[in-house]
Design an enzyme around this catalytic site. Structure first.
Site, PDB file in Angstrom:
ATOM      1  N   CYS A 158      14.219   2.506  -1.093  1.00  0.00           N
ATOM      2  CA  CYS A 158      13.169   2.331  -0.080  1.00  0.00           C
ATOM      3  C   CYS A 158      13.394   1.125   0.835  1.00  0.00           C
ATOM      4  O   CYS A 158      12.679   0.973   1.829  1.00  0.00           O
ATOM      5  CB  CYS A 158      11.809   2.206  -0.759  1.00  0.00           C
ATOM      6  SG  CYS A 158      11.513   3.468  -2.005  1.00  0.00           S
ATOM      7  N   HIS A 297       4.777  -3.193   2.536  1.00  0.00           N
ATOM      8  CA  HIS A 297       5.472  -2.047   1.939  1.00  0.00           C
ATOM      9  C   HIS A 297       4.429  -1.012   1.518  1.00  0.00           C
ATOM     10  O   HIS A 297       4.574   0.165   1.825  1.00  0.00           O
ATOM     11  CB  HIS A 297       6.302  -2.505   0.736  1.00  0.00           C
ATOM     12  CG  HIS A 297       7.090  -1.409   0.110  1.00  0.00           C
ATOM     13  ND1 HIS A 297       8.059  -0.707   0.800  1.00  0.00           N
ATOM     14  CD2 HIS A 297       7.064  -0.877  -1.141  1.00  0.00           C
ATOM     15  CE1 HIS A 297       8.590   0.204   0.002  1.00  0.00           C
ATOM     16  NE2 HIS A 297       8.004   0.124  -1.180  1.00  0.00           N
ATOM     17  N   GLU A 308       2.378  -6.363  -4.658  1.00  0.00           N
ATOM     18  CA  GLU A 308       2.655  -6.925  -3.329  1.00  0.00           C
ATOM     19  C   GLU A 308       1.549  -7.892  -2.915  1.00  0.00           C
ATOM     20  O   GLU A 308       1.830  -8.953  -2.335  1.00  0.00           O
ATOM     21  CB  GLU A 308       2.792  -5.812  -2.293  1.00  0.00           C
ATOM     22  CG  GLU A 308       3.197  -6.340  -0.918  1.00  0.00           C
ATOM     23  CD  GLU A 308       3.571  -5.253   0.070  1.00  0.00           C
ATOM     24  OE1 GLU A 308       4.127  -5.594   1.131  1.00  0.00           O
ATOM     25  OE2 GLU A 308       3.308  -4.058  -0.214  1.00  0.00           O
ATOM     26  N   LYS A 329       2.382   3.293   6.095  1.00  0.00           N
ATOM     27  CA  LYS A 329       2.491   4.459   5.217  1.00  0.00           C
ATOM     28  C   LYS A 329       1.151   5.151   4.992  1.00  0.00           C
ATOM     29  O   LYS A 329       1.121   6.298   4.542  1.00  0.00           O
ATOM     30  CB  LYS A 329       3.100   4.053   3.872  1.00  0.00           C
ATOM     31  CG  LYS A 329       4.549   3.599   3.954  1.00  0.00           C
ATOM     32  CD  LYS A 329       5.087   3.232   2.582  1.00  0.00           C
ATOM     33  CE  LYS A 329       6.502   2.656   2.644  1.00  0.00           C
ATOM     34  NZ  LYS A 329       6.520   1.305   3.272  1.00  0.00           N
ATOM     35  N   HIS A 334       5.551   7.928   2.786  1.00  0.00           N
ATOM     36  CA  HIS A 334       6.687   7.073   2.436  1.00  0.00           C
ATOM     37  C   HIS A 334       7.992   7.804   2.750  1.00  0.00           C
ATOM     38  O   HIS A 334       8.399   8.715   2.029  1.00  0.00           O
ATOM     39  CB  HIS A 334       6.616   6.724   0.950  1.00  0.00           C
ATOM     40  CG  HIS A 334       7.574   5.647   0.536  1.00  0.00           C
ATOM     41  ND1 HIS A 334       8.492   5.085   1.394  1.00  0.00           N
ATOM     42  CD2 HIS A 334       7.778   5.048  -0.668  1.00  0.00           C
ATOM     43  CE1 HIS A 334       9.196   4.176   0.745  1.00  0.00           C
ATOM     44  NE2 HIS A 334       8.780   4.149  -0.510  1.00  0.00           N
ATOM     45  N   PHE A 393      13.350   0.953  -5.287  1.00  0.00           N
ATOM     46  CA  PHE A 393      13.855   1.177  -6.635  1.00  0.00           C
ATOM     47  C   PHE A 393      15.186   0.431  -6.799  1.00  0.00           C
ATOM     48  O   PHE A 393      15.926   0.219  -5.837  1.00  0.00           O
ATOM     49  CB  PHE A 393      14.095   2.672  -6.873  1.00  0.00           C
ATOM     50  CG  PHE A 393      12.852   3.461  -7.191  1.00  0.00           C
ATOM     51  CD1 PHE A 393      11.593   2.885  -7.184  1.00  0.00           C
ATOM     52  CD2 PHE A 393      12.943   4.810  -7.499  1.00  0.00           C
ATOM     53  CE1 PHE A 393      10.460   3.621  -7.491  1.00  0.00           C
ATOM     54  CE2 PHE A 393      11.820   5.564  -7.798  1.00  0.00           C
ATOM     55  CZ  PHE A 393      10.575   4.971  -7.789  1.00  0.00           C
TER      56      PHE A 393
END
Length: 405
Positions: A158, A297, A308, A329, A334, A393
């Site tokens: 990502c 994010h 976050e 998002k 995403h 990830f």
């Protein structure tokens, strides 16, 4: 050296082209809907942020369409927009024009369809391997325009698009290129990809009948992210070169920070996120209390949004409560490797317009998410310094900093 953005292009579920995308973002338009590209009845998550009314025949011949995966088509279309927006790059030597594209999955639609054909003992297309290659997007951009400089592909899940932008910044600073085409592209609204994220319990499954409300960053009751797709591409140049050729400049790309938390292959970690943001600020020579806005994010997962939030509060301390934050998002889902590239364009547009797009579907905030996320309505605010976060990830955390010129 000052590196600036001189061109932008975007393909997204809420619009193609920067103006269309930004107009929808400011209005809080949701691009999430029931999946139309395949039968999702056997999936628990039946919704996604698909790019609708995308017709590659408008800019590609049938021959080239056959040779390109959907993610490459997205990337090339966004690159066409960005290069045109930059006024063309004919003044630079082709050997000094670099391309750095990010993608988490690459040509996965080709992989999935070709694997299915093979299992059925059917022939597979002759361009199966070139379509699958993650570097096909960057290669096709270079091939179309004759760019013969460095050509790199970044695949860090990502954070791929954000790392690609940072790598482009490094190429310019090191003198290895005079201009760089950077960004990310992804097209993995697919049965196998969706099922893979589903078994990780990462996708939202509770809002199939209300798709527009499913992506709910920082909200109570959020139950996972919504798969998206699209592309974002930027043109980066050294400021004096851009001004010398009379190019318009949108913002300064001031800093890039990347840190691996080395903790868990899929779970987020606050320490790594703090390190990425801190490194980006140091690289930009910006103090934390100078930041006005963060494009988060913010995937809408139960744990990710809390981590976050904690990372922002840890790094920015008392200033965290004065920050404006929003989640792109919430409207587009995403888009994995493309997400930070599209988020970077939203961040630049915030600097340009002094408007912060909303985080939609934030009616009841999670008590553990207690910052200013620009809930539901766009806000006008003076923004001179902005950050875009991307946490992927593999523990790969990236932050990039943009400032007004």
């Amino acid at each position: 050296m000052h590196v600036v953005v001189t061109g932008m292009g975007v393909v997204s579920p809420i619009g193609t082209g920067v103006e269309q995308f930004w107009s929808a973002a400011i209005k809080g338009v949701s691009g999430i809907d029931k999946i139309q590209s395949f039968d999702s009845s056997k999936l628990s998550s039946k919704i996604a942020g698909e790019v609708k009314q995308f017709d590659p025949k408008e800019f590609l011949t049938p021959k080239y369409i056959d040779q390109m995966d959907r993610f490459t088509q997205f990337a090339l279309h966004a690159a066409n927009q960005a290069i045109e927006d930059a006024g063309g790059l004919d003044c630079y030597s082709p050997h000094r024009i670099a391309v750095v594209l990010g993608s988490g999955m690459g040509g996965f639609s080709t992989f999935e369809s070709s694997a299915l054909r093979r299992f059925q003992d059917r022939s597979i297309p002759p361009f199966t391997v070139p379509r699958i290659m993650a570097n096909s997007a960057g290669a096709w951009i270079a091939t179309k325009y004759g760019f013969k400089g460095v050509n790199l592909t970044c695949s860090t899940a990502c954070s791929s698009g954000a790392n690609a932008i940072g790598m482009g910044l490094d190429l310019l600073r090191s003198g290895r290129a005079d201009t760089v085409i950077v960004g990310g592209a992804e097209a993995c609204v697919l049965p196998l990809t969706m099922k893979g994220f589903e078994v990780l319990h990462a996708l939202s499954t509770g809002f199939n009948d209300q798709p527009q409300y499913a992506s709910r960053p920082f909200a109570n009751g959020r139950d996972g992210f919504i798969m998206g797709e699209g592309a974002g591409v930027l043109v980066l140049e050294e400021q004096s070169n851009a001004e010398g050729r009379g190019a318009k400049t949108y913002a300064k790309l001031a800093g890039y920070g990347c840190a691996c938390d080395a903790t868990h292959i899929v779970a987020p970690d606050m320490v790594g996120q703090v390190a990425a943001m801190q490194t980006a600020l140091q690289d930009a020579s910006v103090k934390p209390d100078s930041v006005d806005y963060i494009n988060a994010h913010a995937t809408s997962t139960p744990l990710g949004d809390i981590i976050e939030t904690r990372a922002i509060k840890h790094l920015f301390a008392e200033h965290a409560s004065r920050l404006s934050i929003s989640a792109t998002k919430s409207m587009i889902g995403h888009s994995i490797g493309a997400s930070a590239a599209i988020g970077a364009i939203a961040t630049i547009q915030t600097l340009r317009t002094q408007m912060i797009h909303p985080t939609i579907n934030l009616v009841e905030p999670d008590p553990d998410c207690d910052l200013d996320y620009t809930a539901n309505q766009a806000v006008e605010r003076k923004v001179d310094t902005a950050m875009c976060n991307a946490f992927g990830f593999g523990g790969n955390n990236v932050s990039i900093v943009f400032t007004n010129l």
